[in-house]
Design a protein around this motif. Structure first.
Motif, PDB file in Angstrom:
ATOM      1  N   MET A   1       0.814  -1.219   0.000  1.00 33.15           N
ATOM      2  CA  MET A   1       0.000   0.000   0.000  1.00 33.15           C
ATOM      3  C   MET A   1       0.844   1.263   0.000  1.00 33.15           C
ATOM      4  SD  MET A   1      -3.172  -0.798  -0.221  1.00 33.15           S
ATOM      5  CE  MET A   1      -4.122   0.579   0.374  1.00 33.15           C
ATOM      6  N   ASP A   2       1.837   1.327   0.878  1.00 34.11           N
ATOM      7  CA  ASP A   2       2.612   2.566   0.975  1.00 34.11           C
ATOM      8  C   ASP A   2       4.061   2.427   0.486  1.00 34.11           C
ATOM      9  OD1 ASP A   2       3.951   1.308   3.083  1.00 34.11           O
ATOM     10  OD2 ASP A   2       2.919   2.455   4.629  1.00 34.11           O
ATOM     11  N   GLY A   3       4.444   1.225   0.061  1.00 34.62           N
ATOM     12  CA  GLY A   3       5.773   1.024  -0.504  1.00 34.62           C
ATOM     13  C   GLY A   3       6.906   0.975   0.500  1.00 34.62           C
ATOM     14  N   THR A   4       6.589   0.880   1.781  1.00 33.46           N
ATOM     15  CA  THR A   4       7.649   0.827   2.796  1.00 33.46           C
ATOM     16  C   THR A   4       8.163  -0.597   2.965  1.00 33.46           C
ATOM     17  OG1 THR A   4       6.038   0.555   4.573  1.00 33.46           O
ATOM     18  CG2 THR A   4       6.745   2.813   4.067  1.00 33.46           C
ATOM     19  N   THR A   5       9.386  -0.686   3.452  1.00 32.67           N
ATOM     20  CA  THR A   5      10.021  -1.970   3.721  1.00 32.67           C
ATOM     21  C   THR A   5      10.498  -1.995   5.160  1.00 32.67           C
ATOM     22  OG1 THR A   5      10.752  -2.163   1.425  1.00 32.67           O
ATOM     23  CG2 THR A   5      11.910  -3.517   3.041  1.00 32.67           C
ATOM     24  N   ASN A   6      10.214  -3.082   5.854  1.00 31.50           N
ATOM     25  CA  ASN A   6      10.755  -3.327   7.190  1.00 31.50           C
ATOM     26  C   ASN A   6      11.574  -4.601   7.124  1.00 31.50           C
ATOM     27  OD1 ASN A   6       9.563  -1.163   8.684  1.00 31.50           O
ATOM     28  ND2 ASN A   6       7.619  -2.232   8.563  1.00 31.50           N
ATOM     29  N   CYS A   7      12.685  -4.599   7.824  1.00 30.93           N
ATOM     30  CA  CYS A   7      13.573  -5.759   7.860  1.00 30.93           C
ATOM     31  C   CYS A   7      13.716  -6.211   9.309  1.00 30.93           C
ATOM     32  CB  CYS A   7      14.934  -5.400   7.288  1.00 30.93           C
ATOM     33  SG  CYS A   7      14.845  -4.815   5.566  1.00 30.93           S
ATOM     34  N   PHE A   8      13.778  -7.521   9.501  1.00 30.17           N
ATOM     35  CA  PHE A   8      13.811  -8.090  10.843  1.00 30.17           C
ATOM     36  C   PHE A   8      14.899  -9.145  10.969  1.00 30.17           C
ATOM     37  CE2 PHE A   8       9.506  -6.783   9.833  1.00 30.17           C
ATOM     38  CZ  PHE A   8       9.183  -5.995  10.921  1.00 30.17           C
ATOM     39  N   ALA A   9      15.527  -9.184  12.143  1.00 30.67           N
ATOM     40  CA  ALA A   9      16.469 -10.248  12.511  1.00 30.67           C
ATOM     41  C   ALA A   9      15.970 -10.814  13.828  1.00 30.67           C
ATOM     42  CB  ALA A   9      17.880  -9.685  12.681  1.00 30.67           C
ATOM     43  N   HIS A  10      15.990 -12.148  13.948  1.00 27.99           N
ATOM     44  CA  HIS A  10      15.534 -12.714  15.210  1.00 27.99           C
ATOM     45  C   HIS A  10      16.252 -14.009  15.556  1.00 27.99           C
ATOM     46  CE1 HIS A  10      12.926 -15.667  13.173  1.00 27.99           C
ATOM     47  NE2 HIS A  10      12.701 -14.699  12.321  1.00 27.99           N
ATOM     48  N   SER A  11      16.275 -14.270  16.855  1.00 23.75           N
ATOM     49  CA  SER A  11      16.916 -15.473  17.386  1.00 23.75           C
ATOM     50  C   SER A  11      16.040 -16.684  17.107  1.00 23.75           C
ATOM     51  CB  SER A  11      17.106 -15.339  18.904  1.00 23.75           C
ATOM     52  OG  SER A  11      15.841 -15.393  19.553  1.00 23.75           O
ATOM     53  N   GLN A  12      16.557 -17.828  17.449  1.00 20.75           N
ATOM     54  CA  GLN A  12      15.744 -19.043  17.399  1.00 20.75           C
ATOM     55  C   GLN A  12      14.728 -18.980  18.540  1.00 20.75           C
ATOM     56  OE1 GLN A  12      18.614 -22.208  17.684  1.00 20.75           O
ATOM     57  NE2 GLN A  12      19.114 -22.100  15.521  1.00 20.75           N
ATOM     58  N   ASP A  13      13.626 -19.703  18.381  1.00 21.88           N
ATOM     59  CA  ASP A  13      12.617 -19.795  19.446  1.00 21.88           C
ATOM     60  C   ASP A  13      13.193 -20.535  20.644  1.00 21.88           C
ATOM     61  OD1 ASP A  13      10.965 -18.753  17.537  1.00 21.88           O
ATOM     62  OD2 ASP A  13       9.592 -20.448  17.466  1.00 21.88           O
ATOM     63  N   VAL A  14      12.820 -20.078  21.831  1.00 17.25           N
ATOM     64  CA  VAL A  14      13.230 -20.757  23.066  1.00 17.25           C
ATOM     65  C   VAL A  14      12.023 -20.927  23.983  1.00 17.25           C
ATOM     66  CG1 VAL A  14      15.604 -19.853  22.976  1.00 17.25           C
ATOM     67  CG2 VAL A  14      13.860 -18.623  24.291  1.00 17.25           C
ATOM     68  N   ARG A  15      12.127 -21.864  24.878  1.00 12.80           N
ATOM     69  CA  ARG A  15      11.141 -22.054  25.947  1.00 12.80           C
ATOM     70  C   ARG A  15      11.761 -21.506  27.234  1.00 12.80           C
ATOM     71  NH1 ARG A  15       6.951 -25.310  24.488  1.00 12.80           N
ATOM     72  NH2 ARG A  15       7.249 -26.728  22.753  1.00 12.80           N
ATOM     73  N   PRO A  16      10.963 -21.232  28.249  1.00 16.16           N
ATOM     74  CA  PRO A  16      11.555 -20.793  29.516  1.00 16.16           C
ATOM     75  C   PRO A  16      12.422 -21.915  30.099  1.00 16.16           C
ATOM     76  CG  PRO A  16       9.197 -21.204  29.768  1.00 16.16           C
ATOM     77  CD  PRO A  16       9.506 -21.341  28.311  1.00 16.16           C
ATOM     78  N   THR A  17      13.373 -21.541  30.948  1.00 16.95           N
ATOM     79  CA  THR A  17      14.290 -22.534  31.524  1.00 16.95           C
ATOM     80  C   THR A  17      13.560 -23.517  32.434  1.00 16.95           C
ATOM     81  OG1 THR A  17      14.835 -21.018  33.324  1.00 16.95           O
ATOM     82  CG2 THR A  17      16.302 -21.016  31.389  1.00 16.95           C
ATOM     83  N   LYS A  18      12.440 -23.084  33.012  1.00 20.61           N
ATOM     84  CA  LYS A  18      11.595 -23.955  33.824  1.00 20.61           C
ATOM     85  C   LYS A  18      10.227 -24.002  33.151  1.00 20.61           C
ATOM     86  CE  LYS A  18       9.646 -24.456  38.472  1.00 20.61           C
ATOM     87  NZ  LYS A  18       9.442 -23.775  39.749  1.00 20.61           N
ATOM     88  N   ALA A  19       9.739 -25.202  32.893  1.00 15.92           N
ATOM     89  CA  ALA A  19       8.470 -25.361  32.181  1.00 15.92           C
ATOM     90  C   ALA A  19       7.324 -24.674  32.908  1.00 15.92           C
ATOM     91  CB  ALA A  19       8.160 -26.845  32.002  1.00 15.92           C
ATOM     92  N   MET A  20       6.365 -24.193  32.141  1.00 12.35           N
ATOM     93  CA  MET A  20       5.152 -23.608  32.702  1.00 12.35           C
ATOM     94  C   MET A  20       4.011 -24.612  32.545  1.00 12.35           C
ATOM     95  SD  MET A  20       5.286 -19.551  31.780  1.00 12.35           S
ATOM     96  CE  MET A  20       5.650 -19.553  30.040  1.00 12.35           C
TER      97      MET A  20
END
Length: 176
Positions: free
Chosen positions: A35-54
């Motif tokens: 629609m507006d011609g803008t670009t966003n770029c993203f960098a992200h880590s791998q998914d993690v779970r909490p150190t202690k299960a919920m």
């Protein structure tokens, strides 16, 4: 014999490629708004779970650490597979402010985060300082006080973050 060699070479390259991805640990993506011609770029880590299960209903929650840019500004955030139910927030107009702790290497710091109501994302304040630390350190741990679960800790690998940050800055035209 020639076919066997080519098959072995292909298997070797596939294994080598997957090892490099595992070492890098961070991925990038680009989003274009038609629609507006803008670009966003993203960098992200791998998914993690909490150190202690919920427990239920949060047993399957996963999180990732990310950085975004539109070429003009950058922001750091933590994304979740479902809306994080963090307690002890200071309520604002449409958002909550979370005071918590973060650990870079061996150093523990107090930080402030914000979460829009109903959002699956928590945003850091002082983005440039956080992004510089992401690029500098090997891992980060964040403490979140989760409803009926207590304090939970998420540990994110930062290996490969510097290269991923350089890639998104280049893709979106930001020089840092």
């Amino acid at each position: 014999m020639k076919t066997k060699f080519n098959f072995s070479a292909i298997v070797f390259l596939i294994i080598l490629f997957n090892v490099n991805l595992a070492i890098a640990g961070w991925t990038t993506q680009t989003s274009n708004d038609e629609m507006d011609g803008t670009t966003n770029c993203f960098a992200h880590s791998q998914d993690v779970r909490p150190t202690k299960a919920m427990s239920f209903p949060y047993a399957k929650v996963r999180a990732w650490l990310g950085v975004g840019t539109d070429g003009k500004s950058e922001w750091a955030y933590i994304g979740f597979s479902e809306e994080p139910n963090i307690i002890n927030k200071k309520v604002g107009n449409g958002y909550g402010t979370i005071k918590t702790r973060i650990k870079w290497g061996d150093r523990v710091e107090e930080i402030s985060l914000t979460q829009d109501w109903g959002s699956k994302f928590i945003h850091f304040n002082y983005d440039s300082q956080i992004i510089a630390k992401i690029a500098k350190h090997g891992k980060v741990m964040i403490e979140l006080d989760w409803f009926r679960q207590g304090k939970r800790y998420f540990v994110f690998s930062l290996q490969g973050s510097s290269a991923a940050l350089a890639k998104i800055r280049n893709s979106c035209g930001r020089k840092k």
